[in-house]
Design an enzyme around this catalytic site. Structure first.
Site, PDB file in Angstrom:
ATOM      1  N   PRO A 116       0.994  -1.219  -0.210  1.00 41.89           N
ATOM      2  CA  PRO A 116      -0.175  -0.067   0.234  1.00 41.89           C
ATOM      3  C   PRO A 116       0.767   1.074  -0.021  1.00 41.89           C
ATOM      4  CG  PRO A 116      -0.763  -1.590   1.449  1.00 41.89           C
ATOM      5  CD  PRO A 116       0.288  -2.280   1.004  1.00 41.89           C
ATOM      6  N   CYS A 117       0.439   2.239  -0.932  1.00 38.15           N
ATOM      7  CA  CYS A 117       1.443   3.293  -1.103  1.00 38.15           C
ATOM      8  C   CYS A 117       0.853   4.593  -0.260  1.00 38.15           C
ATOM      9  CB  CYS A 117       1.336   3.723  -2.758  1.00 38.15           C
ATOM     10  SG  CYS A 117      -0.588   4.499  -2.994  1.00 38.15           S
ATOM     11  N   GLN A 118      -0.080   4.622   0.728  1.00 35.15           N
ATOM     12  CA  GLN A 118      -0.457   5.713   1.378  1.00 35.15           C
ATOM     13  C   GLN A 118       0.590   6.269   2.231  1.00 35.15           C
ATOM     14  OE1 GLN A 118      -1.903   2.756   1.533  1.00 35.15           O
ATOM     15  NE2 GLN A 118      -4.403   3.140   0.867  1.00 35.15           N
TER      16      GLN A 118
END
Length: 409
Positions: A116-118
């Site tokens: 996940p890139c958040q």
């Protein structure tokens, strides 16, 4: 050649690798709707190999329930291969066990995935007072590395947002590269633009590729020459005209296919399309959309402070002033992201004749998913899966280049 897909989402990365000739052993994904999408798509690939796609079309046309479709045409191996689990901690023991049962004596040649890139994204850091430095997702690369140590694949592919390079002043990325090298992998990376691969959006991502130090491999020369002068309108013009909130799940095409859709095999040769469904909008939003479209047709972008006071609902008029944004039909779309699941304000259809936001199918096409790719879980879940995905066209080109080298090796 066999691969494992970690943090797999709906399977955009996997779709590209399957079409390049790789065999999926397992997909690991936390989102249950995305797992159902993966199982549906893997069943599609099985039926395609068996020349039995009529059964898949029966499912798309709602002649078969999903329960009957999966029970009759999937199999135990497909069901077991989609692992609905968070990666990390004690979960890894069970995940390894499941994968080992599937792999038996087969070697894992490749691991792909993008955590996940958040935590790395510029928007995420801007919204968090600690710039996401304390977010545990910063260290998911170490969980990814546990799979490298367990299966020792020849190659791995790690995809993420550009913010990974600059997060915490570059320390996370520096530590990540050093960690992968420490466990026995050479690596390099490039920044890739999806439009160079036929994907009609301005999407930049970092592609990090690592290879085991004992094999003859080098970072591939990826295809960066744009083919054709395609625009988003080449994606949209054959689809039925929709009203806001229109929910016909199965629709006929209103026009012949375009050169773009034919070249990249997005329309698949069937005479109908699913999930061309539009979300509803209230009168205020529709009025704003009309203003945004009118401005865009004059070569201007709507800025939130320019709206009439009666249409404003936010006091903050300095941040995210482009929250209402029209997709450029005569060029490339801006980047598709998962926020499209929240509202459609950032993805307004580029035509006054259809004042609404993009449909699920239109968003999927912008991400280069073919029309027979079905997203499970309903409209909101589909938008989330699409926004989080790696474009399959881009994934396929990367997979082809890796496949060439591994065959030679």
């Amino acid at each position: 050649m066999n691969f494992i897909d970690l943090f797999s989402g709906a399977g955009g990365l996997s779709e590209g690798f399957i079409k390049a000739g790789f065999n999926p052993i397992a997909h690991v994904e936390i989102d249950s709707n995305a797992c159902k999408t993966l199982e549906t798509r893997l069943t599609y690939h099985k039926l395609n190999e068996e020349n039995k796609l009529d059964y898949y079309h029966d499912y798309l046309l709602e002649k078969l329930s999903r329960e009957k479709f999966i029970s009759n045409f999937s199999n135990h191996e497909i069901s077991k291969s989609v692992i609905n689990s968070a990666i990390g901690g004690e979960n890894n023991t069970e995940i390894f066990k499941r994968i080992n049962e599937l792999a038996t004596d087969r070697e894992i040649d490749l691991i792909v995935g993008g955590p996940p890139c958040q935590a790395y994204s510029l928007i995420g850091r801007a919204r968090d007072k600690n710039k996401m430095r304390d977010d545990s997702r910063n260290y998911l690369y170490k969980e990814y590395a546990k799979f490298l140590k367990e299966y020792r694949p020849k190659v791995f592919v790690f995809e993420n947002v550009l913010g990974l390079i600059t997060a915490n002043n570059g320390k996370f990325f520096k530590n990540m590269k050093a960690y992968f090298k420490r466990i026995g992998y050479e690596l390099n990376y490039s920044i890739e633009t999806s439009s160079d691969y036929g994907v009609l959006q301005k999407r930049k991502r970092i592609i990090l590729i690592g290879w085991r130090k004992d094999i003859d491999f080098k970072f591939p020369e990826l295809n960066t020459e744009k083919e054709g002068d395609w625009t988003v309108n080449d994606l949209l013009t054959d689809l039925k005209i929709l009203k806001p909130g229109e929910q016909n799940n199965i629709t006929k095409y209103r026009d012949n296919t375009t050169d773009y859709l034919s070249k990249f095999d997005l329309r698949n040769g069937i005479d109908y399309v699913t999930q061309h469904i539009a979300r509803p909008h209230n009168n205020r939003d529709l009025e704003i959309y009309k203003i945004a479209i009118n401005k865009f047709e004059k070569g201007e972008r709507l800025k939130y402070p320019d709206l009439p006071e009666r249409l404003k609902t936010h006091n903050n008029q300095k941040s995210f002033v482009d929250r209402f944004k029209v997709v450029d039909g005569n060029g490339l779309s801006h980047t598709m992201v998962a926020h499209i699941a929240k509202d459609g304000h950032h993805y307004i259809y580029p035509d006054k004749k259809q004042v609404r936001s993009l449909s699920v199918r239109e968003a999927a096409r912008i991400q280069s998913f073919p029309d027979d790719f079905f997203f499970e879980g309903g409209r909101t879940a589909a938008f989330k899966q699409i926004g989080n995905a790696v474009p399959p066209l881009m994934a396929k080109e990367i997979a082809n280049k890796i496949h060439e080298q591994l065959i030679n090796e």
